[in-house]
Scaffold this motif. Structure first.
Motif, PDB file in Angstrom:
ATOM      1  N   UNK A 172       8.560   6.846 -10.478  1.00  0.00           N
ATOM      2  CA  UNK A 172       8.896   7.767  -9.381  1.00  0.00           C
ATOM      3  C   UNK A 172       8.149   9.087  -9.555  1.00  0.00           C
ATOM      4  N   UNK A 173       7.541   9.539  -8.449  1.00  0.00           N
ATOM      5  CA  UNK A 173       6.894  10.853  -8.427  1.00  0.00           C
ATOM      6  C   UNK A 173       7.621  11.726  -7.402  1.00  0.00           C
ATOM      7  N   UNK A 174       7.245  12.995  -7.344  1.00  0.00           N
ATOM      8  CA  UNK A 174       7.885  13.928  -6.417  1.00  0.00           C
ATOM      9  C   UNK A 174       7.702  13.462  -4.975  1.00  0.00           C
ATOM     10  N   UNK A 175       8.802  13.481  -4.222  1.00  0.00           N
ATOM     11  CA  UNK A 175       8.779  13.093  -2.823  1.00  0.00           C
ATOM     12  C   UNK A 175       9.123  11.631  -2.578  1.00  0.00           C
ATOM     13  N   UNK A 176       9.300  10.843  -3.635  1.00  0.00           N
ATOM     14  CA  UNK A 176       9.627   9.427  -3.480  1.00  0.00           C
ATOM     15  C   UNK A 176      11.094   9.233  -3.108  1.00  0.00           C
ATOM     16  N   UNK A 177      11.356   8.153  -2.393  1.00  0.00           N
ATOM     17  CA  UNK A 177      12.738   7.753  -2.124  1.00  0.00           C
ATOM     18  C   UNK A 177      12.856   6.269  -2.435  1.00  0.00           C
ATOM     19  N   UNK A 178      14.037   5.851  -2.860  1.00  0.00           N
ATOM     20  CA  UNK A 178      14.267   4.458  -3.221  1.00  0.00           C
ATOM     21  C   UNK A 178      14.034   3.554  -2.017  1.00  0.00           C
ATOM     22  N   UNK A 229       0.819  -1.205   0.000  1.00  0.00           N
ATOM     23  CA  UNK A 229       0.000   0.000   0.000  1.00  0.00           C
ATOM     24  C   UNK A 229       0.854   1.257   0.000  1.00  0.00           C
ATOM     25  N   UNK A 230       0.252   2.330  -0.461  1.00  0.00           N
ATOM     26  CA  UNK A 230       0.957   3.606  -0.572  1.00  0.00           C
ATOM     27  C   UNK A 230       1.418   4.086   0.800  1.00  0.00           C
ATOM     28  N   UNK A 231       2.637   4.597   0.843  1.00  0.00           N
ATOM     29  CA  UNK A 231       3.212   5.183   2.055  1.00  0.00           C
ATOM     30  C   UNK A 231       3.880   6.486   1.654  1.00  0.00           C
ATOM     31  N   UNK A 232       4.122   7.399   2.597  1.00  0.00           N
ATOM     32  CA  UNK A 232       4.873   8.604   2.242  1.00  0.00           C
ATOM     33  C   UNK A 232       6.246   8.206   1.700  1.00  0.00           C
ATOM     34  N   UNK A 233       6.585   8.711   0.535  1.00  0.00           N
ATOM     35  CA  UNK A 233       7.854   8.368  -0.104  1.00  0.00           C
ATOM     36  C   UNK A 233       7.686   7.323  -1.184  1.00  0.00           C
ATOM     37  N   UNK A 234       6.475   6.780  -1.338  1.00  0.00           N
ATOM     38  CA  UNK A 234       6.162   5.803  -2.392  1.00  0.00           C
ATOM     39  C   UNK A 234       4.645   5.770  -2.539  1.00  0.00           C
ATOM     40  N   UNK A 235       4.090   6.814  -3.145  1.00  0.00           N
ATOM     41  CA  UNK A 235       2.639   6.977  -3.177  1.00  0.00           C
ATOM     42  C   UNK A 235       1.992   6.694  -4.527  1.00  0.00           C
ATOM     43  N   UNK A 236       2.772   6.572  -5.610  1.00  0.00           N
ATOM     44  CA  UNK A 236       2.180   6.382  -6.943  1.00  0.00           C
ATOM     45  C   UNK A 236       1.657   4.959  -7.096  1.00  0.00           C
ATOM     46  N   UNK A 237       0.798   4.780  -8.091  1.00  0.00           N
ATOM     47  CA  UNK A 237       0.240   3.461  -8.374  1.00  0.00           C
ATOM     48  C   UNK A 237       1.247   2.669  -9.216  1.00  0.00           C
ATOM     49  N   UNK A 252      12.489  12.114 -11.040  1.00  0.00           N
ATOM     50  CA  UNK A 252      11.068  12.091 -11.400  1.00  0.00           C
ATOM     51  C   UNK A 252      10.850  11.341 -12.713  1.00  0.00           C
ATOM     52  N   UNK A 253       9.785  10.593 -12.774  1.00  0.00           N
ATOM     53  CA  UNK A 253       9.361   9.800 -13.937  1.00  0.00           C
ATOM     54  C   UNK A 253      10.326   8.667 -14.272  1.00  0.00           C
ATOM     55  N   UNK A 254      11.269   8.346 -13.377  1.00  0.00           N
ATOM     56  CA  UNK A 254      12.141   7.190 -13.589  1.00  0.00           C
ATOM     57  C   UNK A 254      11.324   5.931 -13.305  1.00  0.00           C
ATOM     58  N   UNK A 255      11.465   4.926 -14.143  1.00  0.00           N
ATOM     59  CA  UNK A 255      10.720   3.683 -13.977  1.00  0.00           C
ATOM     60  C   UNK A 255      11.593   2.705 -13.189  1.00  0.00           C
ATOM     61  N   UNK A 256      11.068   2.239 -12.076  1.00  0.00           N
ATOM     62  CA  UNK A 256      11.745   1.276 -11.218  1.00  0.00           C
ATOM     63  C   UNK A 256      11.151  -0.101 -11.506  1.00  0.00           C
ATOM     64  N   UNK A 257      12.005  -1.055 -11.837  1.00  0.00           N
ATOM     65  CA  UNK A 257      11.576  -2.407 -12.138  1.00  0.00           C
ATOM     66  C   UNK A 257      11.172  -3.122 -10.849  1.00  0.00           C
ATOM     67  N   UNK A 258       9.995  -3.748 -10.858  1.00  0.00           N
ATOM     68  CA  UNK A 258       9.536  -4.515  -9.706  1.00  0.00           C
ATOM     69  C   UNK A 258       9.398  -6.000 -10.030  1.00  0.00           C
ATOM     70  N   UNK A 259       9.671  -6.372 -11.280  1.00  0.00           N
ATOM     71  CA  UNK A 259       9.576  -7.779 -11.696  1.00  0.00           C
ATOM     72  C   UNK A 259      10.880  -8.470 -11.340  1.00  0.00           C
ATOM     73  N   UNK A 260      10.839  -9.334 -10.323  1.00  0.00           N
ATOM     74  CA  UNK A 260      12.064  -9.935  -9.810  1.00  0.00           C
ATOM     75  C   UNK A 260      12.681 -10.957 -10.756  1.00  0.00           C
ATOM     76  N   UNK A 261      11.962 -11.345 -11.796  1.00  0.00           N
ATOM     77  CA  UNK A 261      12.510 -12.318 -12.747  1.00  0.00           C
ATOM     78  C   UNK A 261      13.344 -11.635 -13.839  1.00  0.00           C
TER      79      UNK A 261
END
Length: 150
Positions: A102-108, A80-88, A138-147
């Protein structure tokens, strides 16, 4: 002839001026200062530690390398969304997490926390992320597919 009226204080002050006491005699003293040399300090001896009895333990190997624990790998889980990772996040047709933008205010770090991934695993899945995750933009795409690696 002209009369001059003087105030009583002035008259009293003039009358008392002649009644002051004689000045006190000046006392002089002679002080002789002698300098004593500063004594040279005696150095404190450095304490020595007696050698301890060495007990050899054959099971111990000096500087043995500890094997690194493997980082558990598994699919990302959206907590679920938390401060620092709120985008869908983006999901595939089966509902598996694919990526996060990544949106504004996000951290890795917060992104890793949200998707229940160890930082090392998320970094390994995203080799293009530099600075141990400190340099995301901002707008960097972070991969979440572990394969796959992004």
């Amino acid at each position: 002839m002209r009369s001059v009226v003087l105030p009583a204080m002035l008259i009293g002050g003039l009358a008392l001026a002649g009644c002051s006491a004689a000045p006190a005699p000046v006392v002089t003293a002679t002080v002789v200062v002698t300098q004593t040399p500063t004594p040279t300090p005696t150095p404190t001896p450095t304490p020595t530690v007696p050698p301890a009895a060495v007990v050899e333990d054959p099971s111990l190997v000096p500087n043995a390398e500890v094997p690194a624990e493997p980082i558990p790998e598994g699919p990302a889980v959206d907590l679920g969304a938390i401060p620092g990772a709120e985008a869908a996040p983006v999901k595939d047709d089966a509902g598996n997490l694919i990526s996060y933008t990544v949106i504004e205010g996000d951290s890795f770090f917060d992104i890793a926390q949200r998707f229940d991934l160890p930082m090392q695993q998320l970094l390994r899945m995203n080799p293009k992320v530099s600075g141990l995750g400190e340099n995301i933009y901002l707008r960097q795409v972070i991969n979440l597919d572990w394969t796959t690696t992004g």
